[in-house]
Design a protein around this motif. Structure first.
Motif, PDB file in Angstrom:
ATOM      1  N   THR A   1     -12.657  -1.777  -1.517  1.00 50.06           N
ATOM      2  CA  THR A   1     -11.619  -1.843  -0.354  1.00 50.06           C
ATOM      3  C   THR A   1     -10.680  -3.248  -0.515  1.00 50.06           C
ATOM      4  OG1 THR A   1     -13.075  -0.766   1.115  1.00 50.06           O
ATOM      5  CG2 THR A   1     -11.572  -2.175   2.270  1.00 50.06           C
ATOM      6  N   LYS A   2     -11.667  -4.235  -0.864  1.00 48.77           N
ATOM      7  CA  LYS A   2     -10.849  -5.595  -1.274  1.00 48.77           C
ATOM      8  C   LYS A   2      -9.747  -5.277  -2.418  1.00 48.77           C
ATOM      9  CE  LYS A   2     -14.874  -8.335   0.090  1.00 48.77           C
ATOM     10  NZ  LYS A   2     -15.867  -9.323  -0.067  1.00 48.77           N
TER      11      LYS A   2
ATOM     12  N   ASN B   1      -6.235 -13.023  -1.962  1.00 46.34           N
ATOM     13  CA  ASN B   1      -7.043 -11.724  -1.695  1.00 46.34           C
ATOM     14  C   ASN B   1      -8.100 -11.840  -2.525  1.00 46.34           C
ATOM     15  OD1 ASN B   1      -5.218  -9.646  -0.271  1.00 46.34           O
ATOM     16  ND2 ASN B   1      -3.702 -10.636  -1.796  1.00 46.34           N
TER      17      ASN B   1
ATOM     18  N   THR C   1      -0.792 -14.165  -4.522  1.00 46.06           N
ATOM     19  CA  THR C   1      -1.364 -12.943  -4.064  1.00 46.06           C
ATOM     20  C   THR C   1      -2.535 -12.769  -4.480  1.00 46.06           C
ATOM     21  OG1 THR C   1       0.868 -11.818  -4.048  1.00 46.06           O
ATOM     22  CG2 THR C   1      -0.739 -10.603  -4.165  1.00 46.06           C
TER      23      THR C   1
ATOM     24  N   ARG D   1      -0.010   7.202  -0.971  1.00 42.78           N
ATOM     25  CA  ARG D   1       0.747   5.985  -0.647  1.00 42.78           C
ATOM     26  C   ARG D   1       1.851   6.034  -1.487  1.00 42.78           C
ATOM     27  NH1 ARG D   1       0.984   0.864  -2.635  1.00 42.78           N
ATOM     28  NH2 ARG D   1       1.388  -0.608  -0.984  1.00 42.78           N
TER      29      ARG D   1
ATOM     30  N   ASP E   1      -2.392  -3.338  -3.568  1.00 45.30           N
ATOM     31  CA  ASP E   1      -1.488  -3.075  -2.785  1.00 45.30           C
ATOM     32  C   ASP E   1      -0.344  -4.179  -2.382  1.00 45.30           C
ATOM     33  OD1 ASP E   1      -2.489  -0.551  -2.384  1.00 45.30           O
ATOM     34  OD2 ASP E   1      -3.187  -0.994  -0.280  1.00 45.30           O
ATOM     35  N   ALA E   2      -0.923  -5.401  -2.322  1.00 40.95           N
ATOM     36  CA  ALA E   2      -0.103  -6.434  -2.187  1.00 40.95           C
ATOM     37  C   ALA E   2       0.875  -6.803  -3.473  1.00 40.95           C
ATOM     38  CB  ALA E   2      -0.923  -8.002  -1.774  1.00 40.95           C
TER      39      ALA E   2
ATOM     40  N   LYS F   1      -6.839  -3.966  -1.476  1.00 38.94           N
ATOM     41  CA  LYS F   1      -5.732  -4.729  -0.851  1.00 38.94           C
ATOM     42  C   LYS F   1      -5.197  -5.825  -2.015  1.00 38.94           C
ATOM     43  CE  LYS F   1      -5.930  -7.932   3.146  1.00 38.94           C
ATOM     44  NZ  LYS F   1      -6.810  -9.233   3.384  1.00 38.94           N
ATOM     45  N   LEU F   2      -5.646  -6.182  -2.821  1.00 36.95           N
ATOM     46  CA  LEU F   2      -4.896  -6.842  -3.668  1.00 36.95           C
ATOM     47  C   LEU F   2      -4.145  -6.140  -4.519  1.00 36.95           C
ATOM     48  CD1 LEU F   2      -4.440  -9.353  -5.654  1.00 36.95           C
ATOM     49  CD2 LEU F   2      -6.553  -8.860  -6.885  1.00 36.95           C
TER      50      LEU F   2
END
Length: 247
Positions: free
Chosen positions: A214-215, A119, A115, A16, A221-222, A218-219
């Protein structure tokens, strides 16, 4: 992003990072400009700048970009940046430290707060999770630099606290205030390191399953996608199986 110092947890994000290289470069540029502004613009005379340049080079940032960032500091840019640390909780109660460098404190605080909220996280007060981490210096070397005993000996000799070796490489830890001294001594013994930087090392970790990770990702990454955010650290622990399913 960094979690507990398992190699898989640290390294799985490299793909990434490659995709976000230009964003990464702008974050390095900001750090280099601020470091050069705060001290001498010569990396040999400014430990923070030397480490910032080293970290940028470890991610293949071109020399021209590095020189340009230093020239910005000499030209008077970078005055407005303020370093701020945010602390909060992510999914499953994972502790998260967010390090930002911003010219607009209100904008950054508002973005970080929303953010977290969007998330499944919760932004806390400063100090709310900091006790779950220790500030440390972290130096990495490739496995090819030497066998475990050789590197451990060099690390002890240089004044490091710990050395974790695996087939991926060697991860050396020291007191945060000793980072420049230890990394310089190690370079004399082992040659140039891949990376030398200050990190938040979890002293308590939260075990995560695939759904939780996974959750959490997501946080993270944001948060990392925001230009004001320099680094995000979480105290997660996850099995290699879970990390492999993520990447």
């Amino acid at each position: 992003m960094a979690g507990h110092s398992k190699w898989a947890n640290i390294q799985h994000r490299k793909g990434r990072q490659d995709k976000l290289r230009s964003k990464l470069f702008s974050k390095f540029s900001k750090e280099i400009t601020v470091a050069a502004k705060m001290g001498d613009p010569d990396p040999d005379k400014n430990p923070r700048l030397r480490l910032a340049v080293k970290e940028a080079k470890s991610q293949s940032m071109p020399k021209d970009n590095i020189d340009r960032a230093i020239k910005k500091a000499i030209g008077g840019e970078g005055d407005d940046y303020e370093e701020i640390r945010y602390e909060g909780y992510g999914p499953n109660g994972v502790a998260i430290i967010v390090e930002a460098m911003t010219d607009n404190r209100n904008r950054t605080a508002s973005t970080v707060r929303s953010t977290f909220t969007k998330n499944g996280g919760n932004l806390g007060e400063t100090g709310s999770v900091g006790f779950m981490f220790d500030r440390k210096g972290q130096i990495t070397y490739p496995a090819s630099v030497g066998d475990d005993d050789t590197v451990m000996e060099a690390a002890i000799e240089a004044g490091a606290e710990d050395c974790e070796s695996s087939e991926e490489g060697h991860l050396i830890t020291c007191e945060d205030s000793d980072l420049n001294e230890v990394s310089t001594a190690l370079e004399a013994a082992l040659g140039e390191s891949e990376s030398a930087k200050l990190v938040w090392q979890p002293n308590i970790s939260t075990e995560m399953d695939l759904e939780g990770m996974t959750k959490l990702m997501k946080l993270i990454d944001a948060l990392e996608d925001d230009d004001d955010i320099q680094r995000v650290t979480a105290n997660f622990e996850a099995s290699d199986e879970v990390m492999e399913q993520l990447s």
